[in-house]
Design an enzyme around this catalytic site. Structure first.
Site, mmCIF file in Angstrom:
data_model
loop_
_atom_site.group_PDB
_atom_site.id
_atom_site.type_symbol
_atom_site.label_atom_id
_atom_site.label_comp_id
_atom_site.label_asym_id
_atom_site.label_seq_id
_atom_site.Cartn_x
_atom_site.Cartn_y
_atom_site.Cartn_z
ATOM 1 N N ASN A 8 9.165 -2.135 -11.765
ATOM 2 C CA ASN A 8 8.076 -1.274 -12.089
ATOM 3 C C ASN A 8 8.120 -0.922 -13.382
ATOM 4 O OD1 ASN A 8 7.027 -1.299 -9.623
ATOM 5 N ND2 ASN A 8 8.693 -0.031 -8.652
ATOM 6 N N LYS A 49 3.463 -9.710 -9.210
ATOM 7 C CA LYS A 49 4.787 -10.299 -8.349
ATOM 8 C C LYS A 49 4.894 -11.771 -8.318
ATOM 9 C CE LYS A 49 5.315 -6.414 -5.651
ATOM 10 N NZ LYS A 49 4.498 -5.420 -4.805
ATOM 11 N N PHE A 96 3.627 9.880 10.678
ATOM 12 C CA PHE A 96 3.490 10.276 9.478
ATOM 13 C C PHE A 96 2.031 10.099 8.604
ATOM 14 C CE2 PHE A 96 7.546 8.578 10.677
ATOM 15 C CZ PHE A 96 8.410 9.586 10.158
ATOM 16 N N GLU A 118 13.830 -3.659 -9.077
ATOM 17 C CA GLU A 118 14.154 -3.364 -7.481
ATOM 18 C C GLU A 118 14.594 -4.553 -6.919
ATOM 19 O OE1 GLU A 118 10.887 -0.033 -6.428
ATOM 20 O OE2 GLU A 118 10.257 -2.042 -5.732
ATOM 21 N N GLU A 152 10.988 -6.783 -7.547
ATOM 22 C CA GLU A 152 9.856 -6.491 -8.696
ATOM 23 C C GLU A 152 10.240 -5.767 -9.829
ATOM 24 O OE1 GLU A 152 6.305 -4.219 -7.771
ATOM 25 O OE2 GLU A 152 7.673 -2.558 -6.331
ATOM 26 N N GLU A 172 7.294 -14.850 1.501
ATOM 27 C CA GLU A 172 8.850 -14.838 1.306
ATOM 28 C C GLU A 172 9.544 -14.647 2.489
ATOM 29 O OE1 GLU A 172 9.317 -12.302 -2.267
ATOM 30 O OE2 GLU A 172 9.894 -10.521 -0.900
HETATM 31 P P1 ADP Z 1 8.264 4.348 -6.623
HETATM 32 O O1 ADP Z 1 8.196 2.729 -6.861
HETATM 33 O O2 ADP Z 1 8.270 5.108 -8.104
HETATM 34 O O3 ADP Z 1 9.000 4.982 -5.912
HETATM 35 P P2 ADP Z 1 5.809 4.512 -5.101
HETATM 36 O O4 ADP Z 1 5.744 2.963 -4.520
HETATM 37 O O5 ADP Z 1 6.229 5.616 -4.176
HETATM 38 O O6 ADP Z 1 6.704 4.579 -6.330
HETATM 39 O O7 ADP Z 1 4.314 4.691 -5.902
HETATM 40 C C1 ADP Z 1 4.528 5.893 -6.612
HETATM 41 C C2 ADP Z 1 2.937 5.998 -6.987
HETATM 42 O O8 ADP Z 1 2.353 5.006 -7.690
HETATM 43 C C3 ADP Z 1 2.217 6.353 -5.523
HETATM 44 O O9 ADP Z 1 1.203 7.363 -6.051
HETATM 45 C C4 ADP Z 1 1.667 4.916 -5.341
HETATM 46 O O10 ADP Z 1 0.289 5.103 -4.432
HETATM 47 C C5 ADP Z 1 1.235 4.615 -6.647
HETATM 48 N N1 ADP Z 1 1.455 3.259 -6.906
HETATM 49 C C6 ADP Z 1 2.463 2.316 -7.121
HETATM 50 N N2 ADP Z 1 2.175 1.110 -7.443
HETATM 51 C C7 ADP Z 1 0.718 0.846 -7.484
HETATM 52 C C8 ADP Z 1 -0.324 -0.018 -7.542
HETATM 53 N N3 ADP Z 1 0.029 -1.180 -8.015
HETATM 54 N N4 ADP Z 1 -1.581 0.355 -7.460
HETATM 55 C C9 ADP Z 1 -2.021 1.722 -7.320
HETATM 56 N N5 ADP Z 1 -1.072 2.772 -7.158
HETATM 57 C C10 ADP Z 1 0.239 2.169 -7.303
HETATM 58 P P1 ADP Z 2 5.827 -2.449 -3.537
HETATM 59 O O1 ADP Z 2 5.278 -2.917 -4.982
HETATM 60 O O2 ADP Z 2 4.703 -2.157 -2.722
HETATM 61 O O3 ADP Z 2 6.684 -1.462 -3.969
HETATM 62 P P2 ADP Z 2 7.936 -4.256 -2.886
HETATM 63 O O4 ADP Z 2 7.971 -5.674 -3.146
HETATM 64 O O5 ADP Z 2 8.773 -3.570 -3.857
HETATM 65 O O6 ADP Z 2 6.312 -3.710 -2.795
HETATM 66 O O7 ADP Z 2 8.402 -4.100 -1.376
HETATM 67 C C1 ADP Z 2 8.206 -2.488 -0.814
HETATM 68 C C2 ADP Z 2 9.102 -2.526 0.281
HETATM 69 O O8 ADP Z 2 8.859 -3.478 1.278
HETATM 70 C C3 ADP Z 2 10.666 -2.942 -0.081
HETATM 71 O O9 ADP Z 2 11.323 -1.617 -0.430
HETATM 72 C C4 ADP Z 2 11.299 -3.379 1.237
HETATM 73 O O10 ADP Z 2 11.533 -1.979 2.102
HETATM 74 C C5 ADP Z 2 10.158 -4.259 1.893
HETATM 75 N N1 ADP Z 2 10.392 -5.256 1.421
HETATM 76 C C6 ADP Z 2 9.699 -6.046 0.432
HETATM 77 N N2 ADP Z 2 10.300 -7.397 0.455
HETATM 78 C C7 ADP Z 2 10.921 -7.601 1.580
HETATM 79 C C8 ADP Z 2 11.626 -8.748 1.901
HETATM 80 N N3 ADP Z 2 11.401 -9.960 1.636
HETATM 81 N N4 ADP Z 2 12.322 -8.633 3.268
HETATM 82 C C9 ADP Z 2 12.483 -7.330 3.804
HETATM 83 N N5 ADP Z 2 11.923 -6.283 3.373
HETATM 84 C C10 ADP Z 2 11.067 -6.398 2.120
HETATM 85 MG MG MG Z 3 8.526 -1.619 -4.930
#
Ligand code: ADP
Ligand code: ADP
Ligand code: MG
Length: 675
Positions: A293, A119, A351, A278, A291, A203
């Site tokens: 994906n 990131k 949950f 995203e 980020e 951030e």
């Molecule tokens: P999406 O971004 O596709 O909505 P999720 O955040 O729900 O996905 O993650 C999808 C799957 O990938 C889940 O099983 C989550 O635990 C796994 N996952 C996502 N990022 C990572 C990571 N950096 N390391 C390990 N598992 C991850």
């Molecule tokens: P991951 O790799 O776990 O998916 P992300 O950076 O995509 O991490 O963030 C996951 C979620 O956290 C986002 O979908 C959002 O709901 C929340 N989030 C991330 N960054 C911010 C931010 N700067 N302010 C508010 N919410 C955030």
């Molecule tokens: Mg994300």
């Protein structure tokens, strides 16, 4: 002639493995499943052309075991690997090892994965390209002083994030300076434990944001298109629960702008395959890069339903070295699609994931229109399967579409009520309650939606139902059909008599009690079905429901309705639009007598504290004889990498502790007792 892969090995399990196999079949490609010892009977193993066992249930020994997977590729003669999501999908070592072995990886190149997988690095890249990022820093935080000065500069609240984070883990919101120290410690140790990397950055926390992401597709010749957006603001624990395409918030201009930025980022790392950029979008519609994906995303089906593009097919073609078959101008979005993630988790305990056996499992097959057209289930389990604690608690994805958002919601509501799962806690009732929520229906979403609308725990009894009387009408019809059946059975048992309804009149008047409400109803067979009368309302119920069907599906005055109805010991348990209720049916006389009985007192708050889930007893925070107050933490149970605190519901004294710290415990096991 186009290049073609012949055999694909899928290095994953569950719904996504099944999803990939389905497209491979359509394309005439052989599919190879890999599986752990726990998955011998899994659906993806059944569906694949061939399958190879690769290790024990523990992911590091099977689905994360690179060498075992490579061996399976060689032994089956596969020419490519699709990684799905999670597991090895964003692992550069895996992609490099495949390259060394001359195996095609159905995903992007290793450089793109490593640049986007971090990131901090991807933030830097976005900044250098002029793609807006959330105000914050792009260097790992070294110490508290550094964190303090950055947080003060950008202003609270701030968010701490693990640079290597994913799946919503390693994220902390900090509202004020005094909380920063502890949050920093917790966040970096969580990052270290989950991702083996303790680098944290900081951030600005965007308040009431929406999560909106752009799907892109790119080939190996530098052609990149975007396929519009998905909104994924319905989240718990920073993880998505429901997604949709398009977003009710985006203007055409924003879509174009976000699309351009996503393409710019993809091009800068020579990206190919499917990927997702995203963004977090604030209330003023400013968007910021979060980020990228570098894989197929869980929620990709909603994009498929509005664009008509099969993303897995495109990934396979791109990996084989084919050019994209269409350009940006050809991408059209039409209609609306929604996805609900069906999780093995209990919304009523905040949950928490649940494990156990799917004693009954039946996926919905029709939409509210009675056809198969608008419902898609991306499933990965069979009835009788065990939901194992080693893996993701997602059971399946339920996707519906329609010509507009309202229609997609209508089909989703129908399909959720037709989804029959028993034996394991699941979130279907909660999903139905989200669909019934007026704010959701108005599209006024934010990532705080679940917290704001439902609080930390979902209480099904609090779900507002639009038409309780309708439930009474259906239960009335069902009860009438049961009465009819009983009467026929009894009548035919009477020797020498004519089996006629005149002999045994069918009872058809009842008082139906749902919570505090009572309805007097009358039911009668009519030409089309059953007429049910409640006060001034008269309804014609048409259905092919039969006793023992757990789902009632039919029409009430021509409006389609599906509802779960289970009859047990004189009580109907119903589930409809998020409402879960016990419904009593009484004869008018019984109801009259019951109303004269004195009311029972409300039962006392519990003295016994049970484990809400199977796991490890991490701590016992009290001692026998200790006074505790309401809200005090009594113990902590850990499972699926989550800590769950058991909190006292009352003031009292700890009378007995039954377990010891470090014990492995079952769901429902007694931990301690108060007096
Ligand atoms: P999406 O971004 O596709 O909505 P999720 O955040 O729900 O996905 O993650 C999808 C799957 O990938 C889940 O099983 C989550 O635990 C796994 N996952 C996502 N990022 C990572 C990571 N950096 N390391 C390990 N598992 C991850
Ligand atoms: P991951 O790799 O776990 O998916 P992300 O950076 O995509 O991490 O963030 C996951 C979620 O956290 C986002 O979908 C959002 O709901 C929340 N989030 C991330 N960054 C911010 C931010 N700067 N302010 C508010 N919410 C955030
Ligand atoms: Mg994300």
């Amino acid at each position: 002639m186009s290049n073609k892969l012949k055999t694909i090995l899928i290095a994953n399990r569950g719904e996504i493995a099944c999803r990939i196999i389905r497209t491979a079949r359509v394309m005439g490609i052989k599919s190879i499943a890999v599986y752990s010892e726990a998955d011998v009977n899994a659906l993806h193993v059944d569906m694949a052309s061939d399958a190879v066992e690769i290790g024990s249930a523990v992911p590091t020994e099977s689905y994360l075991n690179i060498e075992a997977i490579i061996e399976a590729v060689h032994s089956t003669g596969a020419d490519a690997v699709h990684p799905g999501y999670g597991f090895l999908s964003e692992n550069t070592t895996f992609v490099e090892r495949l390259e060394e072995e001359n195996i095609t990886f159905i995903g992007p190149g290793p450089e793109a994965i490593s640049k986007m997988g971090d990131k901090i690095e991807s933030r830097k890249l976005a900044n250098s390209l002029g793609v807006p990022t959330v105000p914050g820093n792009s260097k790992p935080i070294q110490n508290l002083t550094m964190a303090n000065s950055i947080a003060t500069e950008i202003g609270y609240p701030v968010m701490l994030k693990a640079s290597a984070g994913g799946g919503g883990k390693g994220i902390r919101i900090v509202f004020e300076k005094s909380d920063l120290k502890e949050a920093l410690e917790v966040c970096s140790s969580e990052a270290k434990a989950n991702f083996g990397d303790d680098r944290i950055f900081l951030e600005k926390y965007i308040s009431n944001p929406r999560h909106i992401e752009i799907q892109i597709l790119a080939d190996k010749f530098g052609n990149v298109v975007h396929l519009g957006e998905r909104e994924c603001s319905i989240q718990r624990r920073h993880q998505k629960v429901m997604e949709e395409a398009p977003s009710p918030f985006l203007t055409d201009q924003m879509r174009e702008e976000m699309g351009k930025n996503a393409i710019k980022l993809a091009k800068s790392v020579n990206y190919y395959s499917a990927g997702t950029v995203e963004f977090i979008v604030d209330e003023e519609r400013n968007f910021f890069f979060l980020e990228m994906n570098t894989r197929l995303q869980v929620e990709h089906p909603v994009t498929e339903l509005v664009t008509g593009v099969d993303l897995v097919e495109q990934m396979i073609k791109i990996a084989a070295g084919n050019k994209l078959e269409f350009d940006q101008k050809k991408v059209k979005m039409s209609g609306w699609a929604l996805e609900s993630r069906v999780y093995a988790e209990n919304p009523e305990t905040g949950f928490l994931p649940s494990v156990g056996r799917l004693i009954r499992y039946r996926e919905p097959t029709t939409s509210a229109f009675g056809t198969k057209k608008n419902v898609r289930v991306d499933g990965g389990v069979n009835e009788g399967d065990e939901i194992n604690r080693h893996y993701d608690p997602m059971i399946a994805k339920l996707i519906t579409n329609g010509k507009n958002r309202d229609e997609a919601i209508k089909h989703m509501r129908w399909a959720i009520d037709e989804y029959y799962v028993r034996g394991i806690a699941n979130n279907l009732g909660f999903l139905a309650a989200v669909m019934a929520n007026p704010r959701f229906q108005a599209g006024e979403l934010s990532t705080n939606f679940i917290d704001e609308e439902f609080g930390a725990k979902f209480i099904p009894e609090k779900t507002k139902h639009e038409d309780i009387e309708l439930i009474a009408i259906i239960v009335g019809a069902v009860n009438f059909m049961l009465a009819e059946k009983r009467t026929h059975v009894n009548a035919s048992k009477i020797d020498g008599q004519i089996c006629s309804r005149d002999v045994m009149p069918i009872k058809n008047e009842w008082v139906i009690e749902i919570g505090v409400r009572k309805f007097s109803i009358e039911a009668r067979r009519s030409e089309k079905g059953i007429d049910v009368i409640v006060g001034k309302r008269k309804c014609c119920v048409e259905t092919d429901w039969r006793p023992s069907y757990p789902i009632f599906a039919g029409r009430v005055n021509n409006n389609p309705i599906s509802m779960q109805v289970e009859y047990n010991n004189g009580v109907y348990k119903i589930q409809h639009f998020g409402l879960v209720a016990e419904v009593k049916v009484m004869s008018p006389l019984a109801a009259e007598m019951l109303s004269r009985l004195p009311k029972k007192s409300v039962s006392e708050q519990t003295n016994k504290f049970f484990s809400p889930m199977p796991g490890l007893l991490l701590s016992i925070d009290v001692e026998e004889g200790q006074h505790v107050t309401q809200g005090e933490t009594l113990a902590t149970v850990e499972a699926m990498k989550m800590e769950n605190k058991i909190v006292s519901e009352k003031n009292g004294v700890v009378s007995k502790i039954y377990l010891e710290i470090g014990e492995s415990i079952e769901a429902g096991q007694l931990i301690l007792e108060l007096k």
